[in-house]
Scaffold this active site. Structure first.
Site, PDB file in Angstrom:
ATOM      1  N   HIS A   1       0.831  -1.206   0.000  1.00  0.00           N
ATOM      2  CA  HIS A   1       0.000   0.000   0.000  1.00  0.00           C
ATOM      3  C   HIS A   1       0.866   1.256   0.000  1.00  0.00           C
ATOM      4  O   HIS A   1       0.714   2.115  -0.845  1.00  0.00           O
ATOM      5  CB  HIS A   1      -0.947   0.009   1.198  1.00  0.00           C
ATOM      6  CG  HIS A   1      -1.993   1.068   1.073  1.00  0.00           C
ATOM      7  ND1 HIS A   1      -1.736   2.388   1.378  1.00  0.00           N
ATOM      8  CD2 HIS A   1      -3.258   1.016   0.631  1.00  0.00           C
ATOM      9  CE1 HIS A   1      -2.831   3.105   1.134  1.00  0.00           C
ATOM     10  NE2 HIS A   1      -3.765   2.300   0.668  1.00  0.00           N
TER      11      HIS A   1
ATOM     12  N   GLU B   1       1.354   4.186  -2.851  1.00  0.00           N
ATOM     13  CA  GLU B   1       1.357   5.573  -2.389  1.00  0.00           C
ATOM     14  C   GLU B   1       2.725   6.138  -2.025  1.00  0.00           C
ATOM     15  O   GLU B   1       2.827   7.305  -1.667  1.00  0.00           O
ATOM     16  CB  GLU B   1       0.402   5.708  -1.194  1.00  0.00           C
ATOM     17  CG  GLU B   1      -1.033   5.447  -1.631  1.00  0.00           C
ATOM     18  CD  GLU B   1      -2.071   5.862  -0.620  1.00  0.00           C
ATOM     19  OE1 GLU B   1      -1.702   6.345   0.446  1.00  0.00           O
ATOM     20  OE2 GLU B   1      -3.256   5.680  -0.927  1.00  0.00           O
TER      21      GLU B   1
ATOM     22  N   HIS C   1      -7.314  -1.564  -4.608  1.00  0.00           N
ATOM     23  CA  HIS C   1      -5.972  -1.287  -5.142  1.00  0.00           C
ATOM     24  C   HIS C   1      -5.501  -2.422  -6.061  1.00  0.00           C
ATOM     25  O   HIS C   1      -4.942  -2.166  -7.132  1.00  0.00           O
ATOM     26  CB  HIS C   1      -4.964  -1.101  -4.012  1.00  0.00           C
ATOM     27  CG  HIS C   1      -5.130   0.195  -3.279  1.00  0.00           C
ATOM     28  ND1 HIS C   1      -5.094   1.412  -3.919  1.00  0.00           N
ATOM     29  CD2 HIS C   1      -5.338   0.473  -1.973  1.00  0.00           C
ATOM     30  CE1 HIS C   1      -5.268   2.382  -3.036  1.00  0.00           C
ATOM     31  NE2 HIS C   1      -5.428   1.844  -1.845  1.00  0.00           N
TER      32      HIS C   1
END
Ligand code: CO
Length: 295
Positions: A179, A209, A241
């Site tokens: 993530h 990210e 995602h």
């Protein structure tokens, strides 16, 4: 004349033990012990991805039989999206308050997050705030996320090796999608890369990210003349995602970017929560929390 007073001391000790461990009508401080588990995930709005969380629950029930299992989602956004479609999930504070009202005295809270980032920090602060409230839960222990120590990184890198696609050829690369976060704990992702490269130089991790960036991996794949890359989520669930940023048809998805470089991309839509090798590591942390709870 030493013996009688000693015997007396011993019996007073046992009398004290008796009263301190038995229900004492009218006195909240001597409630009978009631132990439970609270599992905390970020949460997901993708129904197919939720099977990962269901599988985790069944493994928890098998390894720690007899302990009631409760759930909370730490993402407010996920909870509110689910609420719009009529499904209610508790926040951590609500779940702990509910457990307190139901008479739980000892609760092991297990984080199903990947790194000790902002979600985990929020969880820890909530647990601290909810501990020791009048007539509340007496003892709460918090289990660490998937990665929180050198040993975790070694074990997790091995779990990744153990769950690589079976059809992968010797020159095929594997790219994991973490993530990523603005939180300093993002360093666990480049940290994990270090451990992975000790085991296999063609297994990469990048995040949606933050660093490591997919562009960095892209350059390395080109320089190593890789032709085929397996894409796998490194998140508990293969949710939004994984389905969109990793495997989706949009121009900026990792599949589209790497396909435009001439690579053959094979996405694998399975979260770490759906793989026993990773769930075992989370459950090892829950085991430690439950042991501390018993002290
Ligand atoms: Co996200």
């Amino acid at each position: 004349m030493k013996t009688p007073s000693c015997v007396c001391g011993v019996s007073i000790f046992f009398l004290f033990l008796f009263f301190s461990t038995h229900a004492w009508a009218g006195h909240d401080t001597a409630r009978p012990a009631k132990k439970g588990i609270l599992l905390v995930a970020f949460g997901t709005t993708v129904p197919e991805a939720k099977t990962a969380l269901d599988q985790i629950e069944s493994q928890v029930a098998t390894r720690f039989p007899g302990l009631p299992i409760y759930w909370a989602y730490s993402s407010r956004q996920v909870r509110s999206t689910l609420a719009d479609s009529g499904t209610h999930y508790d926040s951590v504070a609500t779940a702990l308050a509910r457990m307190a009202d139901e008479g739980f005295t000892h609760v092991a809270v297990q984080s199903l997050h990947t790194i000790p980032g902002a979600e985990f920090q929020g969880l820890r602060e909530t647990v601290t705030a909810m501990t020791g409230l009048p007539k509340g839960i007496k003892h709460i222990e918090l289990g660490q996320p998937l990665l929180s120590s050198h040993e975790d990184l070694v074990a997790c890198a091995q779990a990744i090796m153990d769950t690589l696609p079976e059809k992968r050829g010797p020159k095929d690369a594997v790219l994991l999608m973490g993530h990523g976060t603005h939180h300093p704990a993002n360093v666990y992702y480049p940290g994990l890369q270090y451990y992975l490269w000790q085991l296999d130089p063609l297994v990469f991790i990048a995040t949606v990210e933050s660093a490591p960036f997919v562009d960095d991996v892209r350059r390395t794949l080109q320089s190593r003349k890789v032709q085929t890359v397996y894409l796998m989520p490194f998140m508990a669930v293969a949710g939004d995602h994984a389905r969109n940023d990793m495997a989706g048809p949009e121009e900026d998805s990792w599949t589209s970017i790497l396909t435009s470089d001439g690579l053959t991309c094979i996405p694998v839509l399975r979260g770490t929560g759906e793989r026993e090798a990773f769930v075992r590591l989370w459950l090892d942390h829950l085991h430690i929390a439950l042991e501390r709870l018993a002290q």
